[in-house]
Design a protein around this motif. Structure first.
Motif, mmCIF file in Angstrom:
data_model
loop_
_atom_site.group_PDB
_atom_site.id
_atom_site.type_symbol
_atom_site.label_atom_id
_atom_site.label_comp_id
_atom_site.label_asym_id
_atom_site.label_seq_id
_atom_site.Cartn_x
_atom_site.Cartn_y
_atom_site.Cartn_z
ATOM 1 N N LEU A 26 -11.470 -3.277 -1.505
ATOM 2 C CA LEU A 26 -10.090 -3.715 -1.980
ATOM 3 C C LEU A 26 -9.096 -3.609 -0.586
ATOM 4 C CD1 LEU A 26 -9.883 -1.779 -5.264
ATOM 5 C CD2 LEU A 26 -10.213 -4.300 -4.858
ATOM 6 N N GLY A 27 -9.318 -2.756 0.369
ATOM 7 C CA GLY A 27 -8.524 -2.811 1.519
ATOM 8 C C GLY A 27 -8.736 -3.762 2.609
ATOM 9 N N ALA A 28 -9.989 -4.256 2.582
ATOM 10 C CA ALA A 28 -10.409 -5.234 3.635
ATOM 11 C C ALA A 28 -11.034 -6.372 3.030
ATOM 12 C CB ALA A 28 -11.226 -4.397 4.687
ATOM 13 N N THR A 45 -1.432 -4.728 -2.145
ATOM 14 C CA THR A 45 -2.294 -3.347 -3.200
ATOM 15 C C THR A 45 -3.513 -3.064 -2.561
ATOM 16 O OG1 THR A 45 -0.911 -4.587 -4.764
ATOM 17 C CG2 THR A 45 -2.337 -2.852 -5.582
ATOM 18 N N GLY A 46 -3.890 -1.709 -2.548
ATOM 19 C CA GLY A 46 -5.312 -1.341 -2.133
ATOM 20 C C GLY A 46 -5.415 -1.092 -0.716
ATOM 21 N N ALA A 47 -4.188 -1.078 0.174
ATOM 22 C CA ALA A 47 -4.429 -0.642 1.326
ATOM 23 C C ALA A 47 -4.809 0.846 1.645
ATOM 24 C CB ALA A 47 -2.933 -0.961 1.825
ATOM 25 N N ARG A 48 -4.696 1.540 0.368
ATOM 26 C CA ARG A 48 -5.085 2.873 0.852
ATOM 27 C C ARG A 48 -5.740 3.324 -0.541
ATOM 28 N NH1 ARG A 48 -5.372 7.073 4.438
ATOM 29 N NH2 ARG A 48 -5.135 9.017 3.498
ATOM 30 N N VAL A 49 -7.148 3.157 -0.846
ATOM 31 C CA VAL A 49 -7.618 3.386 -2.287
ATOM 32 C C VAL A 49 -8.197 4.852 -1.974
ATOM 33 C CG1 VAL A 49 -9.579 3.229 -3.633
ATOM 34 C CG2 VAL A 49 -8.419 1.425 -2.448
ATOM 35 N N ILE A 68 -4.779 9.922 14.977
ATOM 36 C CA ILE A 68 -4.927 10.866 13.841
ATOM 37 C C ILE A 68 -6.555 11.129 13.399
ATOM 38 C CG2 ILE A 68 -4.379 11.067 11.463
ATOM 39 C CD1 ILE A 68 -1.675 9.744 12.013
ATOM 40 N N GLN A 69 -7.177 9.973 13.268
ATOM 41 C CA GLN A 69 -8.420 9.802 12.973
ATOM 42 C C GLN A 69 -9.398 10.551 13.665
ATOM 43 O OE1 GLN A 69 -11.160 6.272 12.172
ATOM 44 N NE2 GLN A 69 -10.236 6.256 10.437
ATOM 45 N N PHE A 70 -9.034 10.625 15.092
ATOM 46 C CA PHE A 70 -9.979 11.338 15.872
ATOM 47 C C PHE A 70 -9.734 12.875 15.920
ATOM 48 C CE2 PHE A 70 -9.904 13.854 19.955
ATOM 49 C CZ PHE A 70 -11.007 13.996 20.137
ATOM 50 N N PHE A 75 -16.577 -3.601 9.966
ATOM 51 C CA PHE A 75 -17.268 -2.437 8.954
ATOM 52 C C PHE A 75 -18.138 -1.684 9.720
ATOM 53 C CE2 PHE A 75 -15.492 -6.326 6.875
ATOM 54 C CZ PHE A 75 -14.782 -5.556 6.118
ATOM 55 N N LYS A 76 -18.244 -0.520 9.770
ATOM 56 C CA LYS A 76 -19.093 0.301 10.444
ATOM 57 C C LYS A 76 -20.129 0.736 9.496
ATOM 58 C CE LYS A 76 -16.724 4.604 11.032
ATOM 59 N NZ LYS A 76 -15.317 4.474 10.485
ATOM 60 N N PRO A 77 -21.494 0.755 9.823
ATOM 61 C CA PRO A 77 -22.561 0.996 8.906
ATOM 62 C C PRO A 77 -22.866 2.485 9.101
ATOM 63 C CG PRO A 77 -23.378 -0.078 10.856
ATOM 64 C CD PRO A 77 -21.942 -0.193 11.142
ATOM 65 N N GLY A 127 -7.112 12.756 -0.560
ATOM 66 C CA GLY A 127 -7.886 12.253 0.332
ATOM 67 C C GLY A 127 -8.279 10.757 0.280
ATOM 68 N N LYS A 128 -8.500 9.710 1.192
ATOM 69 C CA LYS A 128 -8.987 8.360 1.025
ATOM 70 C C LYS A 128 -10.319 8.305 0.418
ATOM 71 C CE LYS A 128 -10.657 6.834 5.218
ATOM 72 N NZ LYS A 128 -11.340 5.448 5.649
ATOM 73 N N MET A 129 -10.599 7.323 -0.280
ATOM 74 C CA MET A 129 -12.144 6.909 -0.566
ATOM 75 C C MET A 129 -12.766 6.526 0.649
ATOM 76 S SD MET A 129 -13.397 4.424 -3.165
ATOM 77 C CE MET A 129 -12.878 5.142 -4.664
HETATM 78 N N1 AQP Z 1 -9.965 4.162 1.032
HETATM 79 C C1 AQP Z 1 -9.613 2.979 1.848
HETATM 80 N N2 AQP Z 1 -8.539 2.073 1.255
HETATM 81 C C2 AQP Z 1 -8.392 1.011 1.936
HETATM 82 N N3 AQP Z 1 -8.988 0.246 2.819
HETATM 83 C C3 AQP Z 1 -9.974 1.092 3.482
HETATM 84 N N4 AQP Z 1 -11.060 0.870 4.538
HETATM 85 C C4 AQP Z 1 -11.668 1.966 4.702
HETATM 86 N N5 AQP Z 1 -11.448 2.947 3.775
HETATM 87 C C5 AQP Z 1 -10.485 2.357 2.950
HETATM 88 C C6 AQP Z 1 -10.820 -0.205 5.371
HETATM 89 O O1 AQP Z 1 -12.248 -0.958 5.312
HETATM 90 C C7 AQP Z 1 -12.259 -1.486 6.644
HETATM 91 C C8 AQP Z 1 -13.809 -0.947 7.229
HETATM 92 O O2 AQP Z 1 -13.737 0.378 7.409
HETATM 93 P P1 AQP Z 1 -14.912 0.975 8.314
HETATM 94 O O3 AQP Z 1 -16.271 0.701 7.781
HETATM 95 O O4 AQP Z 1 -14.626 0.835 9.777
HETATM 96 O O5 AQP Z 1 -14.686 2.542 8.127
HETATM 97 P P2 AQP Z 1 -13.530 3.522 7.934
HETATM 98 O O6 AQP Z 1 -12.167 2.713 8.097
HETATM 99 O O7 AQP Z 1 -13.465 4.432 8.868
HETATM 100 O O8 AQP Z 1 -13.291 3.884 6.472
HETATM 101 P P3 AQP Z 1 -14.509 4.611 5.785
HETATM 102 O O9 AQP Z 1 -15.444 3.458 5.131
HETATM 103 O O10 AQP Z 1 -14.070 5.444 4.778
HETATM 104 O O11 AQP Z 1 -15.488 5.516 6.486
HETATM 105 P P4 AQP Z 1 -14.887 7.213 7.237
HETATM 106 O O12 AQP Z 1 -15.077 7.865 5.704
HETATM 107 O O13 AQP Z 1 -16.293 7.524 8.152
HETATM 108 O O14 AQP Z 1 -13.775 7.134 7.700
HETATM 109 C C9 AQP Z 1 -11.293 -1.043 7.742
HETATM 110 O O15 AQP Z 1 -10.399 -2.398 7.543
HETATM 111 C C10 AQP Z 1 -10.601 0.090 6.739
HETATM 112 O O16 AQP Z 1 -9.200 -0.133 6.901
#
Ligand code: AQP
Length: 341
Positions: A36-38, A196-200, A123-125, A24-26, A208-210
């Protein structure tokens, strides 16, 4: 909740061990998507498979890939450690990434086994680079550091939300390539999704994802949001305007997101959850209470941990001590294989 495995893992010498890794990145506070996803799937997996080991990492090095404030990063790291402990992870399973220098060492070795095109395709990059004024080189190589995080531990399973699946695939590709070219060195992990909750999705914009970095707070529920704020955010969540509570992610994305969040909180099937409600108001009321019930015990424990800095420092120190032995053995194996000693 059962976890679905996408493909088979190939393992190395520590092979008998089933080990899951989650990071989990701070870059902000943990939110319901992270939970819910992790977090929840990881906690459920810990409860259901005592034979498997869990490794939870506060991925502070990853927080340096975008514009950051050093003081804020320090306090978010402490806050995240306290929140993860409050969620129920055992202190024995947690550590902070930058306390273990082998992450950076393995990162470099894996960069030498990764193509520029592979990293640039992520994609994220592309999304984050398009939003940033100045793109840090580390944003491009972020997935390679993530591969190092995973391979350092001989992790066999990596539970992630859908947003991170492409990065775990890259880790698998790099591990397979390194193993083929230099001899069997790394365990090749499986990606694991919660059913469930893989993409909130964002409550204010369900396209857009939360996420931690979305501009507005209104569509995101933090684990530390108080009940009244949770109720307000849920009440204001956008809906599809049809009035019917139907679970259909493609045609009714907004209401389906709310149904999915409730189903994930209650560990139920979204279609079954949807059938219980005849109006959006009813659904939103039940959702708000389910979220409050999920978050209240976390918040109670959080205030104990965050006020005990001595304990948090000790968790950090002990975590790094535990991890470094395994990490240095993996790096030694990789250095030998690649020809450094
Ligand atoms: N919306 C999401 N739905 C389900 N799973 C999610 N994860 C993150 N957002 C959702 C999962 O949480 C874990 C840790 O994520 P992270 O701290 O590395 O940050 P992230 O994945 O880049 O997502 P964030 O928190 O939303 O940050 P930003 O907005 O900067 O991209 C991972 O397992 C991730 O899949």
């Amino acid at each position: 909740m059962t976890l679905t495995l996408s493909s088979d893992a190939t393992t190395t010498e520590s092979e008998a061990v089933r080990r899951r890794l989650s990071g989990f990145k701070p870059t902000g506070r943990l939110h319901l998507g992270n939970y819910l996803g992790a977090i929840q799937p990881m906690l459920d997996a810990v409860a259901s498979a005592a034979d498997a080991e869990s490794v939870i990492m506060v991925a502070d090095l990853h927080a340096l890939t975008i514009e950051h404030d050093p003081q804020r990063l320090r306090s978010l790291t402490a806050e995240m450690l306290a929140t993860l402990l409050a969620c129920g992870f055992d202190e024995e399973s947690i550590y902070v990434q930058s306390d273990v220098p082998e992450h950076a060492e393995l990162h470099y070795l894996l960069e030498c086994a990764t193509g520029y095109g592979e990293a640039a395709r992520m994609i994220q990059f592309k999304q984050k680079a398009a939003q940033a004024e100045r793109v840090r080189l580390s944003l491009l190589t972020y997935p390679v550091l993530m591969a190092a995080d995973i391979l350092l531990h001989d992790a066999t399973e990596v539970p992630v939300g859908e947003d991170q699946a492409q990065h775990v695939e890259l880790a698998r590709d790099v591990a397979n390539r390194f193993n083929t070219r230099y001899g069997h060195t790394f365990t090749v992990p499986r990606v694991v999704y919660p059913p469930t909750g893989a993409r909130v999705m964002d409550l204010a914009d369900p396209t857009g994802k939360m996420g931690k970095s979305s501009l507005s707070d209104s569509g995101r529920i933090y684990l530390l949001d108080k009940p009244e704020l949770v109720r307000r955010k849920v009440a204001r969540a956008v809906t599809d305007g049809h009035g019917e509570v139907v679970y259909d992610r493609d045609r009714r994305p907004a209401i389906s997101n709310l149904i999915e969040i409730l189903a994930a909180c209650e560990r139920d099937d979204p279609t079954v959850t949807a059938a219980r409600f005849s109006s959006y108001v009813q659904l939103k009321e039940a959702l708000a209470e389910a979220i409050v019930d999920t978050l209240t015990p976390i918040q109670r424990r959080y205030s104990e941990f965050i006020n005990d800095r001595g304990y948090l420092d000790a968790v950090r120190r002990r975590g790094a001590e535990r991890v470094r032995d395994r990490a240095s053995r993996t790096v030694a194996r990789a250095k030998h294989a690649i020809g450094l000693h």
